[in-house]
Design a protein around this motif. Structure first.
Motif, PDB file in Angstrom:
ATOM      1  N   GLN A 113      16.108 -14.676  -2.822  1.00 29.98           N
ATOM      2  CA  GLN A 113      15.199 -15.296  -2.294  1.00 29.98           C
ATOM      3  C   GLN A 113      13.742 -14.519  -2.660  1.00 29.98           C
ATOM      4  N   ARG A 114      13.699 -13.363  -2.482  1.00 29.06           N
ATOM      5  CA  ARG A 114      12.679 -12.653  -2.555  1.00 29.06           C
ATOM      6  C   ARG A 114      12.066 -12.221  -3.996  1.00 29.06           C
ATOM      7  N   MET A 115      13.167 -12.226  -5.122  1.00 32.85           N
ATOM      8  CA  MET A 115      12.823 -12.308  -6.302  1.00 32.85           C
ATOM      9  C   MET A 115      11.598 -12.735  -7.042  1.00 32.85           C
ATOM     10  N   PRO A 116      11.573 -14.227  -6.928  1.00 30.34           N
ATOM     11  CA  PRO A 116      10.352 -14.808  -7.586  1.00 30.34           C
ATOM     12  C   PRO A 116       9.136 -14.292  -7.187  1.00 30.34           C
ATOM     13  N   VAL A 117       8.791 -13.990  -6.025  1.00 30.50           N
ATOM     14  CA  VAL A 117       7.629 -13.421  -5.600  1.00 30.50           C
ATOM     15  C   VAL A 117       7.116 -12.258  -6.564  1.00 30.50           C
ATOM     16  N   THR A 118       8.155 -11.119  -6.206  1.00 33.70           N
ATOM     17  CA  THR A 118       7.760  -9.862  -6.999  1.00 33.70           C
ATOM     18  C   THR A 118       7.916 -10.029  -8.631  1.00 33.70           C
ATOM     19  N   LEU A 119       8.638 -10.635  -9.285  1.00 32.48           N
ATOM     20  CA  LEU A 119       8.712 -10.889 -10.573  1.00 32.48           C
ATOM     21  C   LEU A 119       7.510 -11.885 -11.062  1.00 32.48           C
ATOM     22  N   THR A 120       6.823 -12.719 -10.241  1.00 35.98           N
ATOM     23  CA  THR A 120       5.703 -13.236 -10.626  1.00 35.98           C
ATOM     24  C   THR A 120       4.530 -12.152 -10.815  1.00 35.98           C
ATOM     25  N   LEU A 121       4.728 -11.305  -9.670  1.00 35.80           N
ATOM     26  CA  LEU A 121       3.425 -10.313  -9.445  1.00 35.80           C
ATOM     27  C   LEU A 121       3.547  -9.243 -10.727  1.00 35.80           C
ATOM     28  N   ALA A 122       4.794  -8.890 -10.947  1.00 39.45           N
ATOM     29  CA  ALA A 122       5.014  -7.781 -11.894  1.00 39.45           C
ATOM     30  C   ALA A 122       4.778  -8.327 -13.116  1.00 39.45           C
ATOM     31  N   ALA A 123       5.210  -9.584 -13.363  1.00 39.57           N
ATOM     32  CA  ALA A 123       4.902 -10.038 -14.692  1.00 39.57           C
ATOM     33  C   ALA A 123       3.439 -10.464 -15.069  1.00 39.57           C
ATOM     34  N   ALA A 124       2.638 -10.703 -14.085  1.00 38.25           N
ATOM     35  CA  ALA A 124       0.903 -11.133 -14.062  1.00 38.25           C
ATOM     36  C   ALA A 124       0.471  -9.928 -14.206  1.00 38.25           C
ATOM     37  N   ALA A 125       0.803  -8.870 -13.626  1.00 38.72           N
ATOM     38  CA  ALA A 125       0.215  -7.637 -13.734  1.00 38.72           C
ATOM     39  C   ALA A 125       0.613  -6.824 -14.892  1.00 38.72           C
ATOM     40  N   LEU A 126       1.800  -7.081 -15.468  1.00 39.88           N
ATOM     41  CA  LEU A 126       1.962  -6.335 -16.713  1.00 39.88           C
ATOM     42  C   LEU A 126       1.280  -7.263 -17.914  1.00 39.88           C
ATOM     43  N   ALA A 127       1.092  -8.430 -17.840  1.00 41.95           N
ATOM     44  CA  ALA A 127       0.413  -9.256 -18.807  1.00 41.95           C
ATOM     45  C   ALA A 127      -0.999  -8.737 -18.747  1.00 41.95           C
ATOM     46  N   LEU A 128      -1.612  -8.428 -17.680  1.00 44.91           N
ATOM     47  CA  LEU A 128      -3.016  -7.848 -17.710  1.00 44.91           C
ATOM     48  C   LEU A 128      -3.188  -6.234 -17.946  1.00 44.91           C
ATOM     49  N   ALA A 129      -2.053  -5.691 -17.521  1.00 49.49           N
ATOM     50  CA  ALA A 129      -2.251  -4.236 -17.560  1.00 49.49           C
ATOM     51  C   ALA A 129      -2.073  -3.866 -19.249  1.00 49.49           C
ATOM     52  N   VAL A 130      -1.090  -4.513 -19.875  1.00 58.26           N
ATOM     53  CA  VAL A 130      -0.686  -3.935 -21.371  1.00 58.26           C
ATOM     54  C   VAL A 130      -1.897  -4.287 -22.355  1.00 58.26           C
ATOM     55  N   PRO A 131      -2.884  -5.383 -22.272  1.00 53.91           N
ATOM     56  CA  PRO A 131      -3.773  -5.487 -23.240  1.00 53.91           C
ATOM     57  C   PRO A 131      -4.996  -4.537 -22.799  1.00 53.91           C
ATOM     58  N   LEU A 181      -4.275  -7.661  -9.358  1.00 51.31           N
ATOM     59  CA  LEU A 181      -5.306  -6.760  -9.741  1.00 51.31           C
ATOM     60  C   LEU A 181      -5.104  -5.358  -9.276  1.00 51.31           C
ATOM     61  N   THR A 182      -4.529  -5.342  -7.977  1.00 48.66           N
ATOM     62  CA  THR A 182      -4.397  -3.927  -7.398  1.00 48.66           C
ATOM     63  C   THR A 182      -3.148  -3.293  -8.101  1.00 48.66           C
ATOM     64  N   LEU A 183      -2.156  -4.400  -8.542  1.00 48.16           N
ATOM     65  CA  LEU A 183      -1.121  -3.464  -9.408  1.00 48.16           C
ATOM     66  C   LEU A 183      -1.709  -3.099 -10.875  1.00 48.16           C
ATOM     67  N   ALA A 184      -2.322  -3.890 -11.496  1.00 44.90           N
ATOM     68  CA  ALA A 184      -2.547  -3.993 -12.782  1.00 44.90           C
ATOM     69  C   ALA A 184      -3.625  -2.729 -13.258  1.00 44.90           C
ATOM     70  N   LEU A 185      -4.840  -2.885 -12.381  1.00 42.57           N
ATOM     71  CA  LEU A 185      -5.567  -1.630 -12.887  1.00 42.57           C
ATOM     72  C   LEU A 185      -5.194  -0.385 -12.769  1.00 42.57           C
ATOM     73  N   PRO A 186      -4.501   0.019 -11.600  1.00 48.28           N
ATOM     74  CA  PRO A 186      -4.118   1.660 -11.735  1.00 48.28           C
ATOM     75  C   PRO A 186      -3.150   1.862 -12.914  1.00 48.28           C
ATOM     76  N   ALA A 187      -2.253   0.644 -13.286  1.00 45.76           N
ATOM     77  CA  ALA A 187      -1.312   0.727 -14.159  1.00 45.76           C
ATOM     78  C   ALA A 187      -1.661   0.909 -15.560  1.00 45.76           C
TER      79      ALA A 187
END
Length: 320
Positions: A99-117, A191-197
């Motif tokens: 039940q909780r995984m969609p939220v976390t996966l969405t956050l992590a995937a979006a943050a990773l997509a921003l953080a990598v480039p 943004l809070t996840l992606a920028l420090p990463a």
């Protein structure tokens, strides 16, 4: 014999390393969570139960069994896809995580997509950018990597929400609504996840990029008039790819772990928030399952990284 040795040192060795990593992680996770003070029986009773009532609650939850027996039972259940039931609610742990995984996966995937480039751009700019700007970029990278998530979250809320009124300050989602249905609610936590990463990854990747840029064939390409973008893609990227993918494995695991803080700060009901509430309630099966899932993400990333290393340089990958 040489071929067999290379084969054993390649893909099979990658699998063995991943298995050893998960095995060690499961043991450490189990022992640390079992060492937490108090237990779910005390939490369920609200501190008002007698000693006999606590003993009965512990027996019902299986907390009275020997530590080794509980570990073997938990590990067997996890490997079979059944990590047990919540000690507080009685619901299956797999159901709670699902039940909780969609939220976390969405956050992590979006943050990773921003953080990598962003990570790649910062690492390249710190090494191959204009010379006057390199110290500034390096300082921004180091400072960004050291900035706590809580401080960054407060800064982003102050700017994007309080001052500029661009996004809401919290990310409370209606029950049952997928997180991607309201992108504005995800801006601050992503943004809070992606920028420090990105800053952390760029700080570590900078050394590999500097080493690649210093190689003779890369310098020759620049002298022949090849553009900086072409040099980065054709000559630098193949050299740093194995190190970059290994770094991404660590960053991805860190993003999953980082959702613990971000989801709590912004009111998102994901795995991170579930982990925090479960630790407070000493709901060990939930805590163990969520933390082992984060370790599995890192292990999967490391398997991918080793596969990339083998593809780029089979002899070097096998040697490792």
């Amino acid at each position: 014999m040489a071929a067999d040795g290379a084969r054993f040192g390649g893909v099979p060795r990658v699998i063995v390393r991943a298995g050893a990593l998960l095995s060690c992680a499961s043991t450490v996770i189990f022992l640390i969570t079992e060492a937490l003070p108090g237990d779910a029986a005390v939490v369920r009773s609200g501190g008002r139960a007698t000693a006999e009532q606590l003993d009965r609650l512990r027996a019902e939850a299986g907390l009275d069994r020997p530590l080794a027996e509980r570990y073997v039972s938990w590990l067997a259940g996890t490997l079979s896809g059944d990590p047990g039931h919540s000690l507080l609610t009685g619901r299956p742990v797999a159901e709670l995580i699902g039940q909780r995984m969609p939220v976390t996966l969405t956050l992590a995937a979006a943050a990773l997509a921003l953080a990598v480039p962003l990570m790649a751009i910062l690492a390249w700019a710190a090494v191959g950018g204009p010379r006057p700007l390199r110290p500034v970029i390096t300082g921004l990278v180091v400072g960004g990597a050291a900035l706590p998530q809580v401080a960054l979250a407060a800064l982003l809320v102050a700017l994007l929400s309080a001052a500029w009124k661009l996004v809401p300050p919290v990310s409370l989602l209606p029950a049952g609504e997928p997180p991607w249905s309201r992108p504005a609610l995800l801006v601050l936590p992503v943004l809070t996840l992606a920028l420090p990463a990105a800053a952390y990854g760029a700080a570590l990747l900078r050394g590999a990029v500097a080493d690649a840029v210093s190689r003779p064939f890369v310098r020759d390409a620049g002298l022949r008039g090849v553009s900086a973008a072409a040099v980065a893609l054709r000559y630098v990227f193949p050299v740093v790819a194995p190190a970059a993918v290994r770094l991404l494995a660590v960053v991805a695991g860190g993003l999953v772990a980082g959702t613990t803080v971000v989801e709590t700060l912004f009111g998102l009901a994901g795995l991170g928030e579930l982990l925090v509430s479960s630790v407070g309630g000493r709901d060990l099966p939930v805590v163990q399952a969520v933390t082992l899932l984060a370790a599995a993400v890192v292990a999967a990333g490391l398997i991918t990284a080793d596969a990339v290393a083998l593809a780029v340089d089979p002899r070097g990958g096998a040697a490792r």
